[in-house]
Write an enzyme that holds these catalytic residues in place. Structure first.
Site, mmCIF file in Angstrom:
data_model
loop_
_atom_site.group_PDB
_atom_site.id
_atom_site.type_symbol
_atom_site.label_atom_id
_atom_site.label_comp_id
_atom_site.label_asym_id
_atom_site.label_seq_id
_atom_site.Cartn_x
_atom_site.Cartn_y
_atom_site.Cartn_z
ATOM 1 C CG HIS A 6 -2.131 -0.751 1.190
ATOM 2 N ND1 HIS A 6 -2.158 -2.105 1.331
ATOM 3 C CD2 HIS A 6 -3.431 -0.362 1.003
ATOM 4 C CE1 HIS A 6 -3.418 -2.529 1.242
ATOM 5 N NE2 HIS A 6 -4.216 -1.487 1.040
ATOM 6 C CD GLU A 31 -5.337 4.240 0.549
ATOM 7 O OE1 GLU A 31 -4.556 3.532 1.190
ATOM 8 O OE2 GLU A 31 -6.573 4.079 0.564
#
Ligand SMILES: [Zn+2]
Length: 385
Positions: free
Chosen positions: A215, A218
């Site tokens: 991840h 973001e």
């Protein structure tokens, strides 16, 4: 590094039956994809209090919380889903239904990510939790097959960034590599917890030739993507959407609205990081609705028209389309594609290209990706009639 941005895809796919098209889902959290009715039943069994015990009202509560603009409220939603996923039976049921729902939506290959370390409060060990989810996933595949739907799924084992157990979780993932686990991921707060904190775990995974998606890009910007690539050795980026901050687009007519810009021809200049990600074909797991809800793309604007997914797609990035948390966003993969079709006029060729990007980025051996690609091509050919 400078080239024209063209929009060739003007034929609308409106009217397409996207649900029946074979699709691939790479970024889909297990604890973000429960059925409201299941949460209610499981919560009653373990004595967990919910904001509502009516399935419709509870589903709405999840969507409202995700939409509230408050990260605290958004994160609170996971307290409830994770609370009912602490037993072997709870995990099996949630995993089984997760696969059934994907199959119902036309997904033929899915990677399901979740963090075993968050599911130990009922006394399960990490290995038992992974085995329970695998049992549920296999039951789901079988149930779908009985309804005439073919689906293949793999687990992505996630380590939580704030928890400092990444090495233990990486070893867990590798231990289950021949029993359903296909990759590793880290999730949770990006700011303050860069992949460089876990570089030993990522080095271990690299030594084991075990793939990782991270991840990044973001909640944090381009520097988080660099960290994911350098220290996380990421083969894919979870979201990665803020790579668009390293791209400059110049439109001759500066008065154009965001909507008009999509159909216009601009000059695109890629920074070094963006060029690396695009030229090396590092896949972006983009989740359009989730990105709008969490503010990941607020630097570009508040509406889907301003979401950089189209810019990234037209510029040649390996864009894949995903849901992130189907319950919280109230979406399916079909919905996300429909949103893109309505917003950017994507046609069947675009949907196929985005799906093939996901096939190529899947953590599967080449032979299996080739079989999957052939199956999907056949499905799209049939849809053309
Ligand atoms: Zn995610």
């Amino acid at each position: 590094m400078t080239e024209p941005l063209t929009s060739e895809n003007t034929a609308s796919a409106a009217g397409l039956d996207i649900r029946s098209l074979p699709k691939v889902s790479l970024h889909d959290h297990l604890d973000g994809g429960l059925r409201p009715a299941t949460i209610i039943e499981l919560a009653a069994a373990v004595g967990h209090d919910l904001p509502s015990t009516d399935p419709v009202a509870l589903g709405q509560w999840f969507r409202d919380s995700a939409d509230s603009g408050s990260l605290v409220r958004y994160l609170e939603t996971f307290d409830h889903t994770i609370a009912v996923m602490q037993t072997r039976d709870g995990l099996i049921r949630v995993a089984r239904e997760f696969v059934e729902d994907l199959a119902e939506d036309g997904v033929v290959y899915g990677e399901v990510r979740w963090a075993p370390e968050q599911h130990l409060r009922g006394g399960l060990s990490l290995d038992e939790a992974v085995e329970a989810v695998q049992e549920g996933l296999e039951q789901g595949v079988e149930a779908a097959e009985q309804q005439g739907r073919l689906i293949q799924v793999g687990q992505l084992i996630t380590a939580m960034r704030h928890a400092d157990r990444a090495m233990e979780i990486a070893e867990l993932a590798v231990r289950h590599r021949d029993r359903g686990v296909v990759g590793f991921d880290i999730a949770g707060a990006e700011d303050g917890f860069p992949p460089s904190r876990f570089k030993d775990a990522f080095t271990y995974l690299a030594e084991q030739q075990f793939p990782a998606t991270v991840h990044a890009g973001e909640a944090a910007g381009v520097e988080s993507i660099v960290d994911a690539l350098v220290h996380g050795r990421a083969l894919r980026l979870g979201h990665g959407v803020r790579i668009a901050e390293d791209i400059e687009v110049d439109f001759e007519d500066e008065e154009l609205t965001a909507q008009e810009q999509n159909a216009d021809v601009g000059m695109v200049t890629l920074g070094r990081v963006a060029a690396w990600v695009r030229d090396r074909g590092i896949a972006l797991e983009i989740c359009p609705s989730s990105n709008l809800q969490t503010g990941a793309v607020s630097g570009f604007g508040e509406s889907i028209y301003e979401h950089p997914i189209d810019l990234l797609f037209q510029t040649g990035f390996q864009v894949t389309v995903n849901t992130d948390n189907r319950l919280m966003s109230g979406v399916s993969l079909t919905d996300e594609f429909e949103l893109l079709v309505e917003t950017f006029d994507y046609d069947l060729d675009d949907i196929l290209e985005l799906t093939m990007n996901a096939v190529n980025a899947a953590f599967l051996p080449l032979e299996e990706r080739e079989v999957l690609a052939a199956y999907i091509t056949e499905g799209f050919t049939a849809a053309r009639g």
